[in-house]
Design a protein around this motif. Sequence first.
Motif, short mmCIF file in Angstrom:
data_model
loop_
_atom_site.label_atom_id
_atom_site.label_comp_id
_atom_site.label_asym_id
_atom_site.label_seq_id
_atom_site.Cartn_x
_atom_site.Cartn_y
_atom_site.Cartn_z
N THR A 106 13.74 115.60 23.11
CA THR A 106 14.25 115.92 21.77
C THR A 106 13.20 115.87 20.67
O THR A 106 13.50 116.22 19.52
N GLN A 117 21.46 118.56 16.94
CA GLN A 117 20.63 119.65 17.45
C GLN A 117 20.58 119.59 18.97
O GLN A 117 20.62 118.49 19.55
N VAL A 151 29.36 123.49 16.86
CA VAL A 151 27.98 123.93 16.71
C VAL A 151 27.63 124.86 17.87
O VAL A 151 27.89 124.54 19.04
N ASP A 188 23.73 115.40 11.56
CA ASP A 188 23.12 116.65 12.03
C ASP A 188 22.94 116.56 13.54
O ASP A 188 22.37 115.59 14.04
N PHE A 218 20.38 116.54 23.48
CA PHE A 218 20.83 116.68 22.09
C PHE A 218 20.49 115.42 21.32
O PHE A 218 20.26 114.34 21.90
#
Length: 825
Positions: A455, A181, A260, A179, A199
């Motif tokens: 993050t 983000q 993404v 995953d 990220f």
Amino acid sequence: MPFRNCLFAVLLSCIGLSSLAQNDSSFLDKASQKLFDYNSNYPVEKVYLQLDKPYYAAGDNLWFKAYVTAGRHKLSGISTVLNVELLNNKNKVEQYIKLPLVSGLTWGDFKLSDTLTAGTYRICAYTNWMRNAGSEYFFDRQIEIINVSPGNTVAKNTNKKPAKNERKVAGANTLPPIDVQFFPESGNLVYGARSKVAFKATGRDGLGKAIKGTIRDDQGKELISFNTAHLGMGSFDLFPETGRKYSAHINYPDGSENTVSLPVPLTTGYVMHVIADSLNFRLQIEACREQTEANINTGIYLVAQSGGEIFYAAGTKTTNSVFTAVVPKSKFPSGIVQFTLFSATGEPLCERLAFVQNPDQLAITISPAQKDFVSRGKVAIKLNVSSKDGKPALGNFSAAVINESEVPVDENNEPTILSHLLLTSDLKGYIEQPGYYFTNVNDQKRADLDLLMLTQGYRRFEWKQVLAGNQPPVLYQPERSLQIAGNVKTLHDKPLPGAKVSVLNNLEGFFLTDTLSDKNGHFVFNNLQYKDSTRFIVQSRAGKDSQVEIDSTINSPVVPVNRRRVEDTTWKDSLATFRATAKLAYDQQVKLGLNNHVNALHEVKITAKKPVLEYSANLNGAGQADQVLLAKDFPKGCPFIASCLGAKLTGVHFDYDEYGVGRPATYFEGHSVLMKIMVDGIEVKADILNTLPPEIVESVEVLRSGAFTSLYGSIAHNGLILINTKRGSGNWDKPKNILTYVARGYYKARVFYSPKYDTPDAGKQLPDLRNTIYWNPNIPTDKNGKATIDYFNADAPGTYRVIIQGIDVDGNLGCSVYRYKVSVN
């Protein structure tokens, strides 16, 4: 875009701004007051547990020291009760204890059952007050427990893969392998303002993964390449052009690819950049042109808080599109700093977290008295603790010594009092390798820690809630003592207000107290102190037409949120070493006949008849007495046991004092002598007979002759009356207005056994197989900041690791590690 300097006025007292009119400082006054009110009404408690080692074997002792702090890490005086739980990999509570807190400190232990299945467990700690914020704020640490006894295997993974012929359920296990983000530096991308974008790439095991990729716009133009820098984290700079959208084309380690979308930029707004060096934070606040034109001359405010206190505040008129400020790190204590930009109306515009690592924590010097260390040799260590200014520190510390050759420690993964109280307790989500950021700190680790700030979200409060005065609901009050609470109702479940309720305890010397239920039929007995598993008898005095029930939630564990298990593969080699040494120790115990481990036995059915008496505490044996009375022998309607016994006992009469209190007596050489009384084997005062309800008595045994009194010695010289209570037995028709309640009281911590080898017969000692060599949870320093500890090494050679952690009276934290090599004597 070139930088333009703009004057920022530093506020420590928030009483005015040199760059704004005096009345424009009202927002800062309001923000400061609102934050003060929030922290006063809703202070934050934190819990940190130091464990003796990072992982355990079934049958081990797990030792821990608890530090509970409030505010800026001052030892807490809010709560005086701490709850500690051990949970298995199915989120079920294996063990649960309550500990008394004295000035924020306590310690305890778990005896790990030999039958524990190997696997990942969690140890959680919390106060009742912390429950208001939710279980995600509890201290929560994963530990591995192995089991080396024959027939024990690792706990099965509940997330098993489907068999070949098994149909896959839609939506099940659909998480991507990794995953990814993206986090714009201050919350949002803004068209026309350069942003730093961080990220984080996380695998299904919860750990960071290495990735690389490129950033492209919606026209397919490749703009930037990126790759991870530390534990799946990284960053890049992006200048969003008006109207464009952006995406990341990601290359995974297995060769697969994915795209993404990045957050869509805003058309108006601010971006805050924070660049840190060793001494200062350099802030640059940039607004898009539309934002600047729309808010010309209105003003913005910058506020920086740490630990719920404002340490920096500034404001300026919005005449430019770029504002800068230099903020010395010395203004802040070590820990997380939250920079927030506000509009003139007090609306939070953007936010950035940063971390301060000032040399403001305790210095702990560990000095052994000797240079050479041998097996079973004595070790004497002097501790010298000082504050940042070199002055002696008065505080409390804990020490753990392990054989690191048998129990390898990965200090990057190991949490400490510094990493927990300064870092992880204030951040959302799982923090991988928290110890990494606090050992051998250098510029690279500071940069990696800044990626973590970008993050991970801050979780203590939101400014919008604080400024609006919206404080979390207080559902749980701080525990200042143990309590028993419940409700009195009619037999038709209607509340009984004003009902008299009594509580009676017969384990630590009898006491009887009572209270009245409130308008809702609720009652509370406060300010109680009792050991774990103490049995109480709670009775409603409203008669047999009433019923009483206990509020069991007061003393029940609170199972924390079911966090996803993190498969920390970096510990596998260390755990393999520990497993091998634990197996050798286990086999040696078996060989020498020292094995005390539990072995499963086949069930054997007992067919013998039960004793005549239930729950008898008679040392002679149940029913071995001059006279025995059972509950069925008591006259009906007698209010207390004294009135039941008066006409039933042989050779016993009652002497009454001036207050009408009767005491059992017998005749000896023509004189009336008072007899002693025991309830469930504990000597009590005679007046208990005038308060003890007969409904709870199972039997009465009378000892008068020497054949039965001799075992009791002088206490039974004049005879002894033994009263045995029913103890919750199901063999009687219990009225609903009386119940037996086994309460969760304070656990009495065990003392760590540290053998001594300086005695003449030391050579005859059995093998010393310890890998936790020494544990001491209570090491106070004197006025000179000094303390000493001493212990003996075990048999095994290797590298021994000493870790000292603790806190002083001013809330300064300390952690220090010392290693020495032990050779065979």
